[in-house]
Write an enzyme that holds these catalytic residues in place. Structure first.
Site, short mmCIF file in Angstrom:
data_model
loop_
_atom_site.label_atom_id
_atom_site.label_comp_id
_atom_site.label_asym_id
_atom_site.label_seq_id
_atom_site.Cartn_x
_atom_site.Cartn_y
_atom_site.Cartn_z
N ARG A 218 -140.37 -4.57 23.33
CA ARG A 218 -141.03 -3.40 24.09
C ARG A 218 -141.97 -3.83 25.05
O ARG A 218 -142.59 -4.82 24.97
CB ARG A 218 -141.79 -2.41 23.06
CG ARG A 218 -140.92 -1.65 22.39
CD ARG A 218 -139.96 -0.57 23.18
NE ARG A 218 -139.02 0.38 22.44
CZ ARG A 218 -137.75 -0.11 22.19
NH1 ARG A 218 -137.12 -1.07 22.78
NH2 ARG A 218 -137.03 0.86 21.57
N HIS A 266 -134.21 -2.80 31.86
CA HIS A 266 -133.95 -2.26 30.51
C HIS A 266 -132.67 -1.53 30.45
O HIS A 266 -132.34 -0.57 30.01
CB HIS A 266 -134.86 -0.95 30.43
CG HIS A 266 -135.36 -0.62 28.81
ND1 HIS A 266 -136.76 -0.10 28.73
CD2 HIS A 266 -134.60 -0.76 27.76
CE1 HIS A 266 -136.71 0.03 27.11
NE2 HIS A 266 -135.46 -0.40 26.58
#
Length: 303
Positions: A218, A266
């Protein structure tokens, strides 16, 4: 009992016939809701601001494997992440690709290509190169298995230190030893209070000089300023990032132009539409039958 679907129309086109065949009502978009009380399940990436509109809502299902972006759920509403084998396999593939790219010094070669410069470098062996994987869940284990098969010397780290066949796993107290042996460091950790900001200057200083970073955890786990300092000091040689903080990065962010960094937006994984629908149906069935909801998470722990 109806499921409210808040995602793309392309994905809805895959879901709709599967839900019809299962006899589960699926409503696409809030504008199509005529009876809010009928909504018991909601599928989305980010939920509507006011979930109180749906008084009988039981479960919110994230369309992805992560839920750390989700706000706290109202009392009585559970949260589930999507469980899909394809997600694990896709992230495994990205991690292996990124590891090989950094191991074979692709950031340097990409820079040379932009400069029109043909210059070879020594070719390193995978055999014996020490890779460390932070996060030894299913994805970490898949990545470890593949990288070990290529000859890399793979170790893992998890808070529990739970044993994994064929891989030395360091526990909570073994982080420093784990970092000291990680020439290529892979982050697959969930975002928690403990992992937020984990990769800072002190963290990077514990790696071997010239280490390489593969980050698919993350964005908030990585201090971008500390990353730049470590790269500039030679403590890190290169990095490949699929997640950043902030996300997306501003157009003028230094990392875009840094030749030592490769960034993907991502995209390590995207939930397969059919697998996502099958998981959502499994959640609805579990709610009906009063059995354990697949993918259920506890937001107080972070994921």
């Amino acid at each position: 009992m109806a499921l409210l679907f808040l995602s793309t129309l392309e994905r809805a086109a895959v879901w709709q016939p599967l839900f019809e065949a299962a006899g589960v009502e699926m409503i696409v978009g809030e504008a199509a809701v005529t009876d809010p009380a009928a909504i018991t399940h909601l599928v989305c990436w980010v939920p509507p601001q006011d979930l109180r509109r749906y008084p009988n809502l039981q479960v919110v299902i994230s369309t992805g494997a992560g839920v750390d972006h989700m706000p706290p759920m109202p009392e009585g509403v559970q949260l589930a992440r999507t469980l899909a084998p394809g997600i694990e396999e896709m992230v495994r593939d990205w991690v292996v690709m990124a590891t090989l790219m950094l191991h074979r010094e692709m950031p340097i070669y990409l820079g040379q290509q932009r400069e029109g410069r043909w210059q070879n470098r020594p070719v390193p062996l995978a055999r014996g190169t020490r890779v460390g994987i932070m996060g030894m869940g299913r994805i970490g284990q898949l990545a470890a298995e593949t990288l070990r098969g290529m000859g890399f010397d793979v170790a893992g780290w998890s808070r529990s230190g739970r044993a994994v066949a064929g891989v030395e796993v360091y526990g909570a107290t073994g982080m420093e030893d784990f970092l000291a042996r990680s020439e290529v460091l892979i982050c697959l950790l969930p975002l928690t209070a403990e992992t937020r900001g984990l990769m800072d200057a002190n963290f990077f200083a514990k790696l071997p000089q010239g280490a390489k970073l593969v980050h698919a955890g993350r964005g908030a786990q990585l201090d971008m300023a500390a990353l730049k300092e470590a790269l500039d000091a030679g403590q890190l040689a290169s990095a490949m990032l699929d997640v950043t903080d902030p996300e997306p990065l501003p157009e003028d962010h230094w990392a875009w132009a840094d030749p030592r960094i490769v960034i993907t937006p991502h995209v390590a994984a995207s939930t397969d539409a059919r697998e996502g629908a099958q998981h959502a149906l499994a959640v609805v069935r579990a709610s009906r039958e009063g059995t354990e909801i697949p993918g259920l998470v506890d937001q107080t722990r972070g994921y």
